[in-house]
Scaffold this active site. Structure first.
Site, PDB file in Angstrom:
ATOM      1  N   HIS A   1       0.834  -1.224   0.000  1.00 36.86           N
ATOM      2  CA  HIS A   1       0.000   0.000   0.000  1.00 36.86           C
ATOM      3  C   HIS A   1       0.863   1.267   0.000  1.00 36.86           C
ATOM      4  O   HIS A   1       0.438   2.309   0.486  1.00 36.86           O
ATOM      5  CB  HIS A   1      -0.943   0.046   1.200  1.00 36.86           C
ATOM      6  CG  HIS A   1      -1.694  -1.228   1.422  1.00 36.86           C
ATOM      7  ND1 HIS A   1      -2.907  -1.493   0.828  1.00 36.86           N
ATOM      8  CD2 HIS A   1      -1.385  -2.331   2.150  1.00 36.86           C
ATOM      9  CE1 HIS A   1      -3.332  -2.704   1.207  1.00 36.86           C
ATOM     10  NE2 HIS A   1      -2.413  -3.235   1.995  1.00 36.86           N
TER      11      HIS A   1
ATOM     12  N   SER B   1      14.772  21.449 -16.783  1.00 36.43           N
ATOM     13  CA  SER B   1      13.538  22.198 -17.033  1.00 36.43           C
ATOM     14  C   SER B   1      13.895  23.474 -17.783  1.00 36.43           C
ATOM     15  O   SER B   1      14.974  24.034 -17.592  1.00 36.43           O
ATOM     16  CB  SER B   1      12.879  22.539 -15.707  1.00 36.43           C
ATOM     17  OG  SER B   1      12.037  23.664 -15.849  1.00 36.43           O
TER      18      SER B   1
ATOM     19  N   LYS C   1      15.804  21.777 -11.514  1.00 39.32           N
ATOM     20  CA  LYS C   1      15.152  20.507 -11.821  1.00 39.32           C
ATOM     21  C   LYS C   1      16.065  19.486 -12.491  1.00 39.32           C
ATOM     22  O   LYS C   1      16.917  19.814 -13.303  1.00 39.32           O
ATOM     23  CB  LYS C   1      13.938  20.737 -12.747  1.00 39.32           C
ATOM     24  CG  LYS C   1      12.769  21.426 -12.084  1.00 39.32           C
ATOM     25  CD  LYS C   1      12.147  20.625 -10.948  1.00 39.32           C
ATOM     26  CE  LYS C   1      11.351  19.448 -11.446  1.00 39.32           C
ATOM     27  NZ  LYS C   1      10.139  19.859 -12.158  1.00 39.32           N
TER      28      LYS C   1
ATOM     29  N   GLU D   1       9.489   8.256 -17.333  1.00 36.76           N
ATOM     30  CA  GLU D   1       8.119   8.724 -17.607  1.00 36.76           C
ATOM     31  C   GLU D   1       7.680   8.346 -19.022  1.00 36.76           C
ATOM     32  O   GLU D   1       6.537   7.949 -19.252  1.00 36.76           O
ATOM     33  CB  GLU D   1       8.030  10.244 -17.417  1.00 36.76           C
ATOM     34  CG  GLU D   1       8.170  10.657 -15.962  1.00 36.76           C
ATOM     35  CD  GLU D   1       8.408  12.159 -15.804  1.00 36.76           C
ATOM     36  OE1 GLU D   1       7.753  12.944 -16.517  1.00 36.76           O
ATOM     37  OE2 GLU D   1       9.260  12.533 -14.985  1.00 36.76           O
TER      38      GLU D   1
END
Ligand code: ARG
Length: 457
Positions: free
Chosen positions: A156, A277, A283, A290
């Site tokens: 979980h 970024s 970043k 992804e």
């Protein structure tokens, strides 16, 4: 270009119909397989006395020349051709004259395309399995380096019980091992020759189907001519297998994305496998992971395409089946790219073992071990479980943990506690006492590594 079937038709094809019908823009990638299949077919026709041996040789030479010229770029594929099969046959006839027209004896494009796609997928399955083996090799190397890197395992997404980073990597290794084996089984069902099925009802010529299969190093011939031309199960199975590979990569990518966040900070990706970024100078983004996660949807889409294309078509060949190619090519290209990049990405990541241990220490992931300690002292598990639960509540309230709790406090909860409790809740012990087959102990991890390595050869 004049159509082959002009004799039967009184009107030329509508220009848009020609484009709509054509598959050359995507099936040209089958040229090697088409030529190999035709060489085997022509050789068989010659050996069976269906055409003259000299003619067969002329055809084989002509096809060899076409292959060489396509490979070198001396011959370019005509985008106006209907498909790769027509193109190769037309070039052959142009080059060697009337003999070229004998190639299609005892053959239909229906069994021809079924053969070509099987040969093509056979090659690709081999390449995909090699890429998966590279991934598995990388995983076992990472597992070996981190066999003792204690970290929390989750259920979980809540810290649950201690494992090691090595054990974690080997869980993924099992998935990719199954993928590799599954692809091997699909290879076996793919590597069967449908040639000789003809358009659907085989042929009256005395062909030798087994010889063609042998010349192409295939493992046998299909059993029923109607199934031979309309079966695309092997192709659907392959896209399913690739969908499952992508599922595994996607789950793994999700972990990578979480793990390189500041919140987890379990790993750091190499700069070469990260992006920045355009606005936020600080970043460092896990775009590769992804994209792998995102591209998984594409491959599922390809699976839906093939299943839906097949579900309503009566026997035998129907043009719907031409739609199989873009789906399977896309699934293959996508999966190959993803496996390759993912392997390089994880192969270059840094595992932050100190941070893993810190996370393992903070979440009472040894609470089960505390209960098990009491069980060993004679308490029934349910009672021990309650004592351990009350201790967790106490620790949370007093901002402490099992490792630091004084013995007299332990003894307030149960007189069964003695000095041995510290040994029992020590995280390394918690891991290494899980010596059960398949567990996270050092020895078990080493055994798993050896097993995976022996399977990938
Ligand atoms: N381009 C076709 C395909 O990909 C080849 C088979 C054509 N057969 C036919 N009867 N029109 O399926």
């Amino acid at each position: 270009m004049a159509k082959l079937w002009d004799a039967r038709f009184s009107k030329a094809e509508n220009g848009r119909v020609n484009d709509f019908n054509s598959s050359i823009s995507f099936d040209s990638r089958l040229f090697r397989e088409d030529i190999a299949g035709s060489i085997a077919h022509a050789t068989m026709l010659g050996r069976c006395g269906i055409i003259e041996v000299a003619e067969a040789e002329k055809i084989v030479d002509g096809l060899g020349g076409i292959l060489r010229d396509l490979e070198s770029g001396a011959l370019t594929i005509d985008p106006e051709a209907e498909d790769i099969h027509m193109f190769v046959e037309e070039v052959l006839t142009k080059r060697i004259g009337d003999t070229g027209k004998r190639l299609h004896t005892a053959r239909s494009r229906n069994d021809q395309v079924a053969l070509d796609i099987r040969l093509y997928l056979r090659r690709e399955i081999g390449e995909i399995r090699a890429l998966l083996k590279e991934l598995l090799k990388t995983l076992t190397d990472i597992a070996e380096q981190n066999a003792d890197a204690v970290m929390p395992g989750y259920t979980h997404l809540q810290r649950a019980q201690p494992v090691t980073f090595g054990h974690y990597m080997l869980a993924y290794a099992q998935m990719f091992l199954r993928d590799t084996e599954r692809l091997g089984q699909i290879y076996d069902r793919t590597n069967i020759s449908p040639l000789g099925s003809g358009a659907l009802a085989s042929t009256t010529y005395p062909i030798d189907r087994a010889l063609v299969a042998e010349l192409l190093a295939m493992d046998g011939v299909t059993e029923n001519s109607m199934d031979g031309v309309s079966d695309r199960d092997f192709l659907a199975e392959l896209i399913f297998a690739l969908s499952l590979v992508m599922t595994h990569l996607s789950r793994f990518s999700e972990e990578i994305i979480l793990w390189c966040s500041s919140e987890f900070s379990f790993i750091e990706l190499d700069d070469a496998f990260s992006t920045g970024s355009s606005i936020m100078p600080q970043k460092k983004n896990p775009d590769i992971a992804e994209l792998v996660r995102g591209k998984t949807g594409r491959v599922y889409g390809d699976l839906t395409t093939i299943l839906t294309a097949l579900k309503g078509i009566p026997l035998a060949y129907n043009k719907d089946m031409q739609e199989d190619k873009e789906a399977v090519f896309d699934a293959i290209d996508t999966a190959k790219l993803c496996i390759e990049l993912f392997t390089a990405m994880i192969g270059s990541m840094t595992v932050k073992t100190a941070r893993l241990r810190e996370a393992a220490s903070g979440g009472f992931i040894n609470a089960t071990d505390c209960a098990d300690y009491l069980v060993k002292k004679g308490l029934p598990f349910r009672d021990a479980y309650r004592v351990s639960g009350r201790l967790v509540a106490y620790c949370i309230e007093n901002k402490t943990d099992f490792e630091s709790l004084p013995l007299d406090v332990y003894r307030n909860f149960s007189p069964l506690f003695d000095e041995g409790i510290y040994d029992a809740v020590n995280l390394d012990n918690c891991v290494n006492r899980r010596t059960v087959y398949g567990g996270p102990s050092h020895d078990s991890v080493m055994r798993q590594i050896a097993l995976v390595r022996s399977k990938i050869g």
